[in-house]
Design a protein around this motif. Structure first.
Motif, PDB file in Angstrom:
ATOM      1  N   ASN A 183       0.822  -1.216   0.000  1.00 55.57           N
ATOM      2  CA  ASN A 183       0.000   0.000   0.000  1.00 55.57           C
ATOM      3  C   ASN A 183       0.857   1.269   0.000  1.00 55.57           C
ATOM      4  O   ASN A 183       0.453   2.299  -0.537  1.00 55.57           O
ATOM      5  N   ALA A 184       2.043   1.182   0.616  1.00 52.28           N
ATOM      6  CA  ALA A 184       2.934   2.347   0.619  1.00 52.28           C
ATOM      7  C   ALA A 184       3.466   2.609  -0.786  1.00 52.28           C
ATOM      8  O   ALA A 184       3.586   3.770  -1.209  1.00 52.28           O
ATOM      9  N   ILE A 185       3.808   1.540  -1.489  1.00 53.34           N
ATOM     10  CA  ILE A 185       4.339   1.703  -2.845  1.00 53.34           C
ATOM     11  C   ILE A 185       3.257   2.166  -3.822  1.00 53.34           C
ATOM     12  O   ILE A 185       3.455   3.105  -4.613  1.00 53.34           O
ATOM     13  N   TYR A 186       2.109   1.498  -3.739  1.00 52.11           N
ATOM     14  CA  TYR A 186       1.042   1.782  -4.713  1.00 52.11           C
ATOM     15  C   TYR A 186      -0.023   2.751  -4.180  1.00 52.11           C
ATOM     16  O   TYR A 186      -1.044   2.978  -4.844  1.00 52.11           O
ATOM     17  N   GLU A 187       0.256   3.326  -2.999  1.00 51.82           N
ATOM     18  CA  GLU A 187      -0.605   4.335  -2.382  1.00 51.82           C
ATOM     19  C   GLU A 187      -2.074   3.887  -2.343  1.00 51.82           C
ATOM     20  O   GLU A 187      -2.992   4.574  -2.802  1.00 51.82           O
ATOM     21  N   LYS A 188      -2.233   2.691  -1.757  1.00 57.47           N
ATOM     22  CA  LYS A 188      -3.560   2.132  -1.568  1.00 57.47           C
ATOM     23  C   LYS A 188      -4.028   2.455  -0.148  1.00 57.47           C
ATOM     24  O   LYS A 188      -3.307   2.209   0.825  1.00 57.47           O
TER      25      LYS A 188
ATOM     26  N   TYR B 207       0.146   3.705   9.083  1.00 66.06           N
ATOM     27  CA  TYR B 207       1.573   3.470   8.823  1.00 66.06           C
ATOM     28  C   TYR B 207       2.002   4.087   7.488  1.00 66.06           C
ATOM     29  O   TYR B 207       3.118   4.623   7.376  1.00 66.06           O
ATOM     30  N   THR B 208       1.099   4.019   6.496  1.00 59.62           N
ATOM     31  CA  THR B 208       1.458   4.510   5.151  1.00 59.62           C
ATOM     32  C   THR B 208       1.177   6.007   4.970  1.00 59.62           C
ATOM     33  O   THR B 208       1.819   6.669   4.150  1.00 59.62           O
ATOM     34  N   LYS B 209       0.224   6.557   5.717  1.00 59.65           N
ATOM     35  CA  LYS B 209      -0.092   7.998   5.623  1.00 59.65           C
ATOM     36  C   LYS B 209      -0.426   8.541   7.021  1.00 59.65           C
ATOM     37  O   LYS B 209      -1.541   8.960   7.297  1.00 59.65           O
ATOM     38  N   PRO B 210       0.589   8.527   7.895  1.00 59.60           N
ATOM     39  CA  PRO B 210       0.362   8.960   9.277  1.00 59.60           C
ATOM     40  C   PRO B 210      -0.053  10.425   9.406  1.00 59.60           C
ATOM     41  O   PRO B 210      -0.724  10.798  10.374  1.00 59.60           O
ATOM     42  N   ASP B 211       0.347  11.262   8.446  1.00 61.74           N
ATOM     43  CA  ASP B 211       0.014  12.697   8.497  1.00 61.74           C
ATOM     44  C   ASP B 211      -1.101  13.056   7.515  1.00 61.74           C
ATOM     45  O   ASP B 211      -1.302  14.235   7.172  1.00 61.74           O
TER      46      ASP B 211
ATOM     47  N   PHE C 199       0.455   9.980   1.887  1.00 59.14           N
ATOM     48  CA  PHE C 199       1.335   8.813   1.823  1.00 59.14           C
ATOM     49  C   PHE C 199       2.801   9.203   1.988  1.00 59.14           C
ATOM     50  O   PHE C 199       3.230  10.258   1.516  1.00 59.14           O
ATOM     51  N   VAL C 200       3.529   8.361   2.653  1.00 54.17           N
ATOM     52  CA  VAL C 200       4.972   8.572   2.835  1.00 54.17           C
ATOM     53  C   VAL C 200       5.653   8.443   1.478  1.00 54.17           C
ATOM     54  O   VAL C 200       5.164   7.771   0.564  1.00 54.17           O
ATOM     55  N   SER C 201       6.786   9.081   1.342  1.00 52.70           N
ATOM     56  CA  SER C 201       7.493   9.068   0.066  1.00 52.70           C
ATOM     57  C   SER C 201       8.286   7.776  -0.155  1.00 52.70           C
ATOM     58  O   SER C 201       8.644   7.446  -1.288  1.00 52.70           O
ATOM     59  N   ASP C 202       8.567   7.032   0.935  1.00 52.36           N
ATOM     60  CA  ASP C 202       9.379   5.803   0.836  1.00 52.36           C
ATOM     61  C   ASP C 202       8.692   4.686   1.647  1.00 52.36           C
ATOM     62  O   ASP C 202       8.286   4.905   2.796  1.00 52.36           O
ATOM     63  N   PHE C 203       8.565   3.511   1.055  1.00 51.90           N
ATOM     64  CA  PHE C 203       7.900   2.394   1.759  1.00 51.90           C
ATOM     65  C   PHE C 203       8.654   2.009   3.034  1.00 51.90           C
ATOM     66  O   PHE C 203       8.070   1.476   3.978  1.00 51.90           O
ATOM     67  N   ASN C 204       9.957   2.280   3.072  1.00 54.06           N
ATOM     68  CA  ASN C 204      10.727   1.977   4.283  1.00 54.06           C
ATOM     69  C   ASN C 204      10.232   2.803   5.471  1.00 54.06           C
ATOM     70  O   ASN C 204      10.289   2.352   6.619  1.00 54.06           O
ATOM     71  N   ASP C 205       9.762   4.023   5.193  1.00 51.89           N
ATOM     72  CA  ASP C 205       9.200   4.851   6.260  1.00 51.89           C
ATOM     73  C   ASP C 205       7.930   4.211   6.797  1.00 51.89           C
ATOM     74  O   ASP C 205       7.679   4.213   8.020  1.00 51.89           O
TER      75      ASP C 205
END
Length: 273
Positions: free
Chosen positions: A153-158, A166-170, A173-179
């Motif tokens: 979901n972080a990579i494909y912004e799902k 975890y993927t869009k805490p603010d 979406f975060v810019s890096d899946f590692n974040d």
């Protein structure tokens, strides 16, 4: 009373005469006396046996049937006292033999009991190791599935209610899946779960060491458990330390998950109902 002729002087004497009254020749030799205790020959006039010290009876040597009975055993004269000693020795040998047999039987029973206890303990530890791995594998499976979902979901912004924190805490979406994965591992609840999986690995490792030398009847079961253990380690490591790309991670996780399930099914054959 009959008369006989003395073989030495030719004069007639009584048949019961011990010596000739004419020439003094000995006609009837005196009977030798023998000790009633040890059978030793006694000289005339002795009051005790010089060989064993037994008192001498005045009637010794008067009749042949009063002499100590002697038995020839391989050329050795065995007296009553010696026969008693031999009897005691034989009895002790029999007792020793019986005692040795009893000790051997006791030792066999003791060893059989100890072996039965070892087998029972091994069986209990085998089941404990199996179900401990199954529990850890279950936690690892759910954790790895969440990791894969957050990663994807972080990579494909799902968007997803379970992964958004975890993927869009603010809110974006975060810019890096590692974040996103870093946010996941920083989560207190998920972190506790990963720590639990690590503890599970340590527990299972200790059990596997105890199970290393199985009784003969559990060698096949141990081999099956070892296969299960390898698959379990691969699966739990997917949760503890994800690596590679999303594609390689997903492939590794799916293989480990399938292998763990199949290995457990094989292991079930060796578990008590």
């Amino acid at each position: 009373m009959a008369m006989i002729v003395c073989p030495h002087c030719g004069e007639q004497v009584s048949e019961k005469a011990k010596k000739c009254v004419h020439c003094g020749a000995i006609l009837i030799p005196e009977e030798k006396k023998h000790c009633m205790e040890c059978g030793a020959e006694l000289e005339e006039g002795v009051t005790e046996c010089p060989n064993c010290g037994c008192p001498v009876d005045d009637t010794l040597g008067q009749e042949a049937d009063e002499k100590p009975q002697k038995v020839e055993v391989t050329g050795v004269k065995v007296t009553k006292k010696l026969k008693t000693v031999i009897g005691i020795i034989v009895a002790l040998m029999i007792i020793g033999s019986v005692t040795a047999v009893a000790i051997t039987e006791y030792q066999k029973k003791k060893e059989a009991k100890e072996y039965a206890q070892r087998v029972e303990e091994y069986s209990d530890n085998l089941e404990l190791a199996t179900f401990t791995m199954l529990s850890g594998a279950g936690d690892a499976e759910s954790s790895a599935n969440l990791i894969k979902q957050v990663w994807y979901n972080a990579i494909y912004e799902k968007q997803d209610d379970e992964t958004d924190k975890y993927t869009k805490p603010d809110g974006y979406f975060v810019s890096d899946f590692n974040d996103a994965l870093g946010n996941l591992y920083s989560d207190e609840s998920f972190s506790r779960k990963i720590s639990s999986i690590k503890d599970n690995q340590d527990t299972v490792g200790g059990l596997m060491k105890e199970l290393k030398n199985p009784p003969d009847e559990y060698k096949e079961a141990y081999d099956a458990l070892s296969v299960f253990y390898e698959a379990y380690i691969s699966l739990t490591n997917c949760a503890i330390d994800p690596s590679g790309s999303l594609q390689t991670y997903s492939s590794s996780f799916n293989d480990a998950d399938t292998n763990t399930l199949n290995a457990y099914k094989s292991m079930e054959l060796y578990l008590d109902d």
